[in-house]
Design a protein around this motif. Structure first.
Motif, PDB file in Angstrom:
ATOM      1  N   PHE A  48       0.856  -1.095   0.145  1.00  0.00           N
ATOM      2  CA  PHE A  48      -0.178  -0.044  -0.121  1.00  0.00           C
ATOM      3  C   PHE A  48       0.798   1.167   0.272  1.00  0.00           C
ATOM      4  CE2 PHE A  48      -2.480   3.407   2.002  1.00  0.00           C
ATOM      5  CZ  PHE A  48      -3.734   3.026   1.378  1.00  0.00           C
ATOM      6  N   LEU A  49       1.881   1.260   0.864  1.00  0.00           N
ATOM      7  CA  LEU A  49       3.027   2.278   0.725  1.00  0.00           C
ATOM      8  C   LEU A  49       3.671   2.398  -0.549  1.00  0.00           C
ATOM      9  CD1 LEU A  49       4.196   4.704   2.520  1.00  0.00           C
ATOM     10  CD2 LEU A  49       5.822   2.811   3.405  1.00  0.00           C
ATOM     11  N   ALA A  50       3.723   1.499  -1.283  1.00  0.00           N
ATOM     12  CA  ALA A  50       4.631   1.573  -2.507  1.00  0.00           C
ATOM     13  C   ALA A  50       3.643   2.296  -3.517  1.00  0.00           C
ATOM     14  CB  ALA A  50       4.926   0.204  -2.976  1.00  0.00           C
ATOM     15  N   ALA A  51       2.331   2.014  -3.454  1.00  0.00           N
ATOM     16  CA  ALA A  51       1.314   2.577  -4.192  1.00  0.00           C
ATOM     17  C   ALA A  51       1.317   4.078  -3.946  1.00  0.00           C
ATOM     18  CB  ALA A  51      -0.019   1.780  -4.225  1.00  0.00           C
ATOM     19  N   CYS A  52       1.137   4.356  -2.479  1.00  0.00           N
ATOM     20  CA  CYS A  52       0.941   5.857  -2.322  1.00  0.00           C
ATOM     21  C   CYS A  52       2.272   6.313  -2.714  1.00  0.00           C
ATOM     22  CB  CYS A  52       0.761   6.054  -0.816  1.00  0.00           C
ATOM     23  SG  CYS A  52      -0.801   5.364  -0.212  1.00  0.00           S
ATOM     24  N   ASN A  53       3.310   6.037  -2.463  1.00  0.00           N
ATOM     25  CA  ASN A  53       4.675   6.631  -3.263  1.00  0.00           C
ATOM     26  C   ASN A  53       4.538   6.970  -4.714  1.00  0.00           C
ATOM     27  OD1 ASN A  53       6.065   7.194  -0.842  1.00  0.00           O
ATOM     28  ND2 ASN A  53       6.765   5.143  -0.694  1.00  0.00           N
ATOM     29  N   LYS A  54       4.135   5.915  -5.324  1.00  0.00           N
ATOM     30  CA  LYS A  54       4.107   6.056  -6.766  1.00  0.00           C
ATOM     31  C   LYS A  54       3.022   7.249  -7.403  1.00  0.00           C
ATOM     32  CE  LYS A  54       3.719   2.224  -9.053  1.00  0.00           C
ATOM     33  NZ  LYS A  54       3.418   1.065  -9.755  1.00  0.00           N
ATOM     34  N   ALA A  55       1.905   7.218  -6.378  1.00  0.00           N
ATOM     35  CA  ALA A  55       1.035   8.295  -6.599  1.00  0.00           C
ATOM     36  C   ALA A  55       1.599   9.780  -6.349  1.00  0.00           C
ATOM     37  CB  ALA A  55      -0.212   8.341  -5.720  1.00  0.00           C
ATOM     38  N   LEU A  56       2.239   9.742  -5.135  1.00  0.00           N
ATOM     39  CA  LEU A  56       3.190  11.013  -4.764  1.00  0.00           C
ATOM     40  C   LEU A  56       4.088  11.441  -6.056  1.00  0.00           C
ATOM     41  CD1 LEU A  56       3.642  13.236  -2.538  1.00  0.00           C
ATOM     42  CD2 LEU A  56       5.506  11.601  -1.699  1.00  0.00           C
ATOM     43  N   GLN A  57       4.899  10.634  -6.403  1.00  0.00           N
ATOM     44  CA  GLN A  57       5.710  10.796  -7.519  1.00  0.00           C
ATOM     45  C   GLN A  57       5.157  11.337  -8.808  1.00  0.00           C
ATOM     46  OE1 GLN A  57       7.978   7.060  -8.132  1.00  0.00           O
ATOM     47  NE2 GLN A  57       8.945   7.265  -6.262  1.00  0.00           N
ATOM     48  N   TRP A  58       4.042  10.813  -9.024  1.00  0.00           N
ATOM     49  CA  TRP A  58       2.996  11.275 -10.117  1.00  0.00           C
ATOM     50  C   TRP A  58       2.775  12.698 -10.157  1.00  0.00           C
ATOM     51  CZ3 TRP A  58      -1.701  12.856 -11.959  1.00  0.00           C
ATOM     52  CH2 TRP A  58      -1.888  12.565 -13.490  1.00  0.00           C
ATOM     53  N   PHE A  59       2.058  12.912  -9.062  1.00  0.00           N
ATOM     54  CA  PHE A  59       1.578  14.060  -8.727  1.00  0.00           C
ATOM     55  C   PHE A  59       2.623  15.323  -8.540  1.00  0.00           C
ATOM     56  CE2 PHE A  59      -2.505  11.885  -7.734  1.00  0.00           C
ATOM     57  CZ  PHE A  59      -3.323  12.860  -8.343  1.00  0.00           C
ATOM     58  N   SER A  60       3.766  15.093  -8.053  1.00  0.00           N
ATOM     59  CA  SER A  60       4.997  15.750  -8.117  1.00  0.00           C
ATOM     60  C   SER A  60       5.239  16.139  -9.496  1.00  0.00           C
ATOM     61  CB  SER A  60       5.993  15.407  -7.109  1.00  0.00           C
ATOM     62  OG  SER A  60       5.677  15.099  -6.039  1.00  0.00           O
ATOM     63  N   LEU A  61       5.437  15.275 -10.229  1.00  0.00           N
ATOM     64  CA  LEU A  61       5.894  15.326 -11.700  1.00  0.00           C
ATOM     65  C   LEU A  61       4.976  16.220 -12.516  1.00  0.00           C
ATOM     66  CD1 LEU A  61       7.963  14.857 -13.964  1.00  0.00           C
ATOM     67  CD2 LEU A  61       6.447  12.781 -14.648  1.00  0.00           C
ATOM     68  N   VAL A  62       3.625  15.874 -12.295  1.00  0.00           N
ATOM     69  CA  VAL A  62       2.484  16.627 -12.877  1.00  0.00           C
ATOM     70  C   VAL A  62       2.791  18.381 -12.631  1.00  0.00           C
ATOM     71  CG1 VAL A  62       0.159  17.226 -13.230  1.00  0.00           C
ATOM     72  CG2 VAL A  62       1.028  14.968 -13.271  1.00  0.00           C
ATOM     73  N   ARG A  63       2.878  18.593 -10.959  1.00  0.00           N
ATOM     74  CA  ARG A  63       3.050  19.789 -10.471  1.00  0.00           C
ATOM     75  C   ARG A  63       4.262  20.581 -11.042  1.00  0.00           C
ATOM     76  NH1 ARG A  63       1.475  20.461  -4.207  1.00  0.00           N
ATOM     77  NH2 ARG A  63      -0.501  19.900  -5.539  1.00  0.00           N
ATOM     78  N   GLN A  64       5.220  19.704 -11.011  1.00  0.00           N
ATOM     79  CA  GLN A  64       6.615  20.265 -11.616  1.00  0.00           C
ATOM     80  C   GLN A  64       6.455  20.902 -13.140  1.00  0.00           C
ATOM     81  OE1 GLN A  64       9.937  18.025 -11.416  1.00  0.00           O
ATOM     82  NE2 GLN A  64      11.151  19.319 -12.655  1.00  0.00           N
ATOM     83  N   GLN A  65       5.466  20.089 -13.868  1.00  0.00           N
ATOM     84  CA  GLN A  65       5.462  20.466 -15.474  1.00  0.00           C
ATOM     85  C   GLN A  65       4.498  21.455 -15.260  1.00  0.00           C
ATOM     86  OE1 GLN A  65       3.837  16.740 -16.644  1.00  0.00           O
ATOM     87  NE2 GLN A  65       5.989  15.774 -17.375  1.00  0.00           N
ATOM     88  N   ASN A  66       3.480  21.614 -14.632  1.00  0.00           N
ATOM     89  CA  ASN A  66       2.561  22.793 -14.642  1.00  0.00           C
ATOM     90  C   ASN A  66       3.284  24.168 -14.188  1.00  0.00           C
ATOM     91  OD1 ASN A  66       0.397  21.196 -15.255  1.00  0.00           O
ATOM     92  ND2 ASN A  66      -0.440  21.016 -13.310  1.00  0.00           N
ATOM     93  N   THR A  67       4.417  23.952 -13.177  1.00  0.00           N
ATOM     94  CA  THR A  67       4.643  25.290 -12.695  1.00  0.00           C
ATOM     95  C   THR A  67       6.069  25.701 -13.993  1.00  0.00           C
ATOM     96  OG1 THR A  67       4.848  24.365 -10.474  1.00  0.00           O
ATOM     97  CG2 THR A  67       6.423  25.936 -10.880  1.00  0.00           C
ATOM     98  N   GLU A  68       6.532  24.842 -14.501  1.00  0.00           N
ATOM     99  CA  GLU A  68       7.259  25.083 -15.602  1.00  0.00           C
ATOM    100  C   GLU A  68       6.548  25.818 -17.003  1.00  0.00           C
ATOM    101  OE1 GLU A  68       9.119  21.490 -16.694  1.00  0.00           O
ATOM    102  OE2 GLU A  68      10.639  21.677 -14.916  1.00  0.00           O
ATOM    103  N   VAL A  69       5.493  25.469 -16.891  1.00  0.00           N
ATOM    104  CA  VAL A  69       4.512  26.214 -18.141  1.00  0.00           C
ATOM    105  C   VAL A  69       4.007  27.537 -17.899  1.00  0.00           C
ATOM    106  CG1 VAL A  69       2.187  25.914 -19.512  1.00  0.00           C
ATOM    107  CG2 VAL A  69       3.647  23.766 -19.151  1.00  0.00           C
ATOM    108  N   GLU A  70       3.785  27.542 -16.410  1.00  0.00           N
ATOM    109  CA  GLU A  70       3.385  28.966 -15.908  1.00  0.00           C
ATOM    110  C   GLU A  70       4.608  29.810 -16.000  1.00  0.00           C
ATOM    111  OE1 GLU A  70       1.818  28.153 -11.826  1.00  0.00           O
ATOM    112  OE2 GLU A  70       0.105  27.119 -12.564  1.00  0.00           O
ATOM    113  N   LYS A  71       5.633  29.242 -15.291  1.00  0.00           N
ATOM    114  CA  LYS A  71       6.751  30.206 -15.527  1.00  0.00           C
ATOM    115  C   LYS A  71       7.270  30.730 -16.818  1.00  0.00           C
ATOM    116  CE  LYS A  71       9.212  28.869 -11.246  1.00  0.00           C
ATOM    117  NZ  LYS A  71      10.372  27.949 -10.840  1.00  0.00           N
ATOM    118  N   ASP A  72       6.984  29.916 -18.033  1.00  0.00           N
ATOM    119  CA  ASP A  72       7.219  30.204 -19.253  1.00  0.00           C
ATOM    120  C   ASP A  72       6.292  31.367 -19.694  1.00  0.00           C
ATOM    121  OD1 ASP A  72       9.369  28.312 -19.425  1.00  0.00           O
ATOM    122  OD2 ASP A  72       8.140  26.812 -20.460  1.00  0.00           O
TER     123      ASP A  72
END
Length: 238
Positions: free
Chosen positions: A107-131
């Motif tokens: 269960f923890l492994a699945a949660c970590n996978k979710a955290l990584q996914w949302f972190s990547l999405v947020r980073q990509q959105n932040t980069e687009v906003e900054k551009d």
């Protein structure tokens, strides 16, 4: 970052087990527990979640069917006692697939996978906003227009009908005749946050917080009561 999650399973004991797991993970927040797909649909409509732990075999509407009805921004982790559904689960673009009985480690492994996914999405959105954001602003000061780089701004202080803009590259602030509302509208909200009726700070410049005050060297900026909730949400997402 805090991820809101929901658990959907027609077996109450299975729901409580996963709920106990969620309580052990600091970045997971349980937003709802449901024993049917119908109840889950009503709950999610009122409070959106980032992750849904979804049993596949349920009466009326099964998990695979429900996964096609939830918002695309919600990631699905299927939970089932039957591995025959694995292929269908991943065809539904599931984030993960957990086979019952589900251990805390899995269960923890699945949660970590979710955290990584949302972190990547947020980073990509932040980069687009900054551009798409401006790199600087022009303010009027002493009958001149002065260009100020957004990267250099530490904080802004409002005093009646004018503002003081404090930057990294000058010991003296730039003084401009305008109110705080106008100043706030000039700045991108992704980079700046108002923490008090008299102060706006650049998020990336915050290094120290002490007793509800932001510390900039020997300057202490108070966090106003009406701004505390928004500031706490920013801290949690950082």
């Amino acid at each position: 970052m805090i991820l809101k999650c929901a658990i959907v399973d027609d077996e109450p004991l299975a729901v409580e087990l996963l709920a106990s797991y969620v309580g052990k993970i600091p970045f997971m927040q349980l937003a709802g527990k449901y024993n049917s797909a119908m109840d889950a649909m009503k709950g999610i409509a009122h409070e959106a979640v980032d992750v849904i732990f979804l049993d596949i075999q349920m009466p009326e509407i099964n998990g695979l069917e429900l996964s096609k009805m939830i918002p695309e921004t919600t990631r699905v982790v299927f939970t089932t006692a039957f591995d025959q559904y694995a292929v269908d689960g991943f065809r539904s673009n599931a984030l993960d697939y957990l086979l019952k009985p589900i251990s805390y480690v899995d269960f923890l492994a699945a949660c970590n996978k979710a955290l990584q996914w949302f972190s990547l999405v947020r980073q990509q959105n932040t980069e687009v906003e900054k551009d798409n954001e401006p790199k600087s602003i022009f303010v009027k000061s002493e009958y001149k227009l002065i260009q100020i780089s957004l990267d250099s701004i530490k904080y802004i202080e409002g005093l009646k009908d004018y503002v003081k803009i404090y930057t990294d590259d000058s010991a003296k602030p730039v003084v401009s005749l305008m109110n705080m509302k106008t100043m706030e509208e000039m700045l991108p909200s992704s980079r700046f946050i108002r923490v008090h009726r008299s102060f706006i700070v650049q998020k990336s410049k915050i290094r120290e917080i002490e007793r509800n005050r932001i510390v900039f060297g020997d300057v202490y900026i108070p966090i106003g009561d009406s701004y505390k909730q928004a500031f706490q949400e920013f801290i949690q997402k950082t």
